[in-house]
Design an enzyme around this catalytic site. Structure first.
Site, short mmCIF file in Angstrom:
data_model
loop_
_atom_site.label_atom_id
_atom_site.label_comp_id
_atom_site.label_asym_id
_atom_site.label_seq_id
_atom_site.Cartn_x
_atom_site.Cartn_y
_atom_site.Cartn_z
N HIS A 134 0.80 -1.23 0.00
CA HIS A 134 0.00 0.00 0.00
C HIS A 134 0.84 1.28 0.00
CE1 HIS A 134 -3.50 -2.40 0.28
NE2 HIS A 134 -3.66 -2.47 1.58
N HIS A 209 -9.86 2.14 0.35
CA HIS A 209 -9.76 1.12 1.39
C HIS A 209 -10.81 1.26 2.50
CE1 HIS A 209 -7.68 -1.93 3.72
NE2 HIS A 209 -6.76 -2.05 2.78
N GLU A 346 -11.42 -3.61 -2.83
CA GLU A 346 -10.45 -2.66 -3.37
C GLU A 346 -10.22 -2.93 -4.85
OE1 GLU A 346 -6.95 -3.32 -0.80
OE2 GLU A 346 -8.34 -4.16 0.63
C1 GLA Z 1 -5.19 -5.02 2.40
C2 GLA Z 1 -4.27 -6.17 2.46
C3 GLA Z 1 -4.42 -6.86 3.76
C4 GLA Z 1 -4.21 -5.91 4.90
C5 GLA Z 1 -5.17 -4.78 4.79
C6 GLA Z 1 -4.91 -3.76 5.86
O1 GLA Z 1 -6.47 -5.38 2.14
O2 GLA Z 1 -4.43 -7.06 1.40
O3 GLA Z 1 -3.53 -7.93 3.84
O4 GLA Z 1 -2.91 -5.42 4.87
O5 GLA Z 1 -5.05 -4.17 3.53
O6 GLA Z 1 -4.80 -4.32 7.12
#
Ligand code: GLA
Length: 383
Positions: A134, A209, A346
């Site tokens: 991210h 997100h 997402e």
């Molecule tokens: C995304 C990732 C997860 C986790 C979340 C935040 O969805 O794929 O593994 O890191 O973000 O906790």
């Protein structure tokens, strides 16, 4: 037509234009702006409230271009907040769950934070085991964005936020200018439009997100929500959650959501992929072709009657079932968010795509003529 008639016609037309301008003015109002507290460096950030004629309300902060709350009606018209978040900006500054934010430059994981582009190897910051997640240590969700426009109006209320990510930030090449426009339509949709340019070739894969809980009560789990994802395949991962490169069939696996199914039905199945994700934390390969906006998923919660449909022009979606929520993080109104009390959808390019040249590319070229564009829409109704 004689001169007199022409003059009256011109007069009539100018009067009409004036009236229409005035009524347009009346239709739009300022977006309410309030303090959302101060960051640890003393900088104040704000939240802005978008509304529509049906009473929907979205509160968005310029810290991380984050959706803080989203009030949507249940089947009896009761408005409740359907996203997880914090009461003020300090929660977001400390938090590690990416609640409601825009994540990037590259949403999702890049194996060991390495990729090469135009013959140059890049090393991104490492912030998730041995991998990059991210956007790194201070991704787009941890940055202060500039508000470049905001209006509440009949045609749809919007707020446009811009972030300039400089060359070298978190290891990425090129300065990227990204604008995210959140729009609340009169049809109860939250539109997210992204546009970006770069001054050097780079990679870009931003996503949104929000953690949804359509019950409106985040002390309940999301396991009863019925999910449909229009995808025949998904991208399996290794134990570090890096995609293996395979596109696997969902048929006869816990990953089959082609017909609506309760999220909880197979979430603890005896399946290696489920074990790696601690539940669902995978990317689905959407059946429809990208580059035009299409509906790819729906989520229905029977008690409230809330239905959320999701549309995008992206080729994939990460469905994450809140497996890292552990009851230790204190959210809005003091609720301690427990295991699986929110889920994320997402829309994005498949994870680790810079290292999988056969997959849809996340490369953004240094050209003002072909900017990056993405549209993702969350549409709310009841049944
Ligand atoms: C995304 C990732 C997860 C986790 C979340 C935040 O969805 O794929 O593994 O890191 O973000 O906790």
């Amino acid at each position: 037509m004689n001169m007199k008639m022409l003059k009256s016609l011109v007069f009539l037309m100018s009067a009409m234009i004036l009236v229409s301008c005035q009524s347009k003015k009346e239709e739009s109002t300022m977006v309410e702006k309030k303090s959302f507290g101060k960051l640890s460096n003393g900088e104040e950030v704000y939240f802005y409230t978008l509304t529509n004629k049906n009473g929907l309300k979205a509160e968005i902060t310029n810290y991380g271009a984050t959706v803080v709350s989203l009030f949507v009606p249940d089947k009896n018209g009761k408005l409740e907040d359907v996203v997880l978040g914090y009461d003020d900006v300090s929660g977001y500054e400390k938090g590690e769950s990416y609640f409601g934010g825009i994540v990037g430059r590259y949403g999702n994981r890049i194996g060991k934070g390495k990729f090469s582009l135009d013959g140059t190897d890049y090393q991104l910051s490492i912030n998730n085991g041995e991998n990059h997640l991210h956007g790194g240590k201070l991704g787009f969700n941890k940055r202060v964005w500039q508000v470049v426009g905001a209006e509440n109006k009949m045609g749809g209320s919007f707020i446009a936020l811009k972030y300039v990510s400089v060359d070298g930030e978190e290891g990425y090449p090129g300065t990227v200018e990204l604008t995210v426009n959140y729009q609340l339509s009169q049809e109860n949709e939250l539109w997210i439009n992204y546009t970006a340019t770069t001054d050097k070739n780079t990679i870009l894969n931003p996503t949104h997100h929000s953690y949804f809980n359509l019950t409106g009560d985040p002390s309940k789990t999301i396991l009863e929500h019925e999910l449909m994802i229009d995808a025949d395949k998904y991208t399996p991962v290794d134990k570090g959650l890096i995609t293996t490169g395979e596109l696997a069939d969902v048929a006869n696996t816990p990953f089959d959501f082609r017909k609506p199914k309760a999220i909880g039905k197979d979430i603890d199945a005896d399946n290696l992929q489920i074990k790696f994700g601690l539940g669902y934390d995978h990317n689905w390969v959407l059946n429809k072709h990208p580059e035009q906006v299409f509906k790819f998923a729906s989520v229905y919660e029977a008690v409230s009657g809330r239905l959320m449909e999701i549309l995008t022009d992206q080729p994939g979606v990460q469905f994450y079932s809140g497996n890292f929520l552990d009851g230790k993080s204190k959210g809005k109104h003091g609720v301690m968010y427990q295991y699986r009390t929110g889920f994320c959808m997402e829309a994005q390019k498949y994870p680790d795509s810079p290292n999988k040249p056969e997959w849809p590319s996340a490369t953004l070229k240094a050209s003002k003529k072909t900017p990056y564009r993405q549209t993702t829409i969350y549409k709310f109704s009841t049944k």
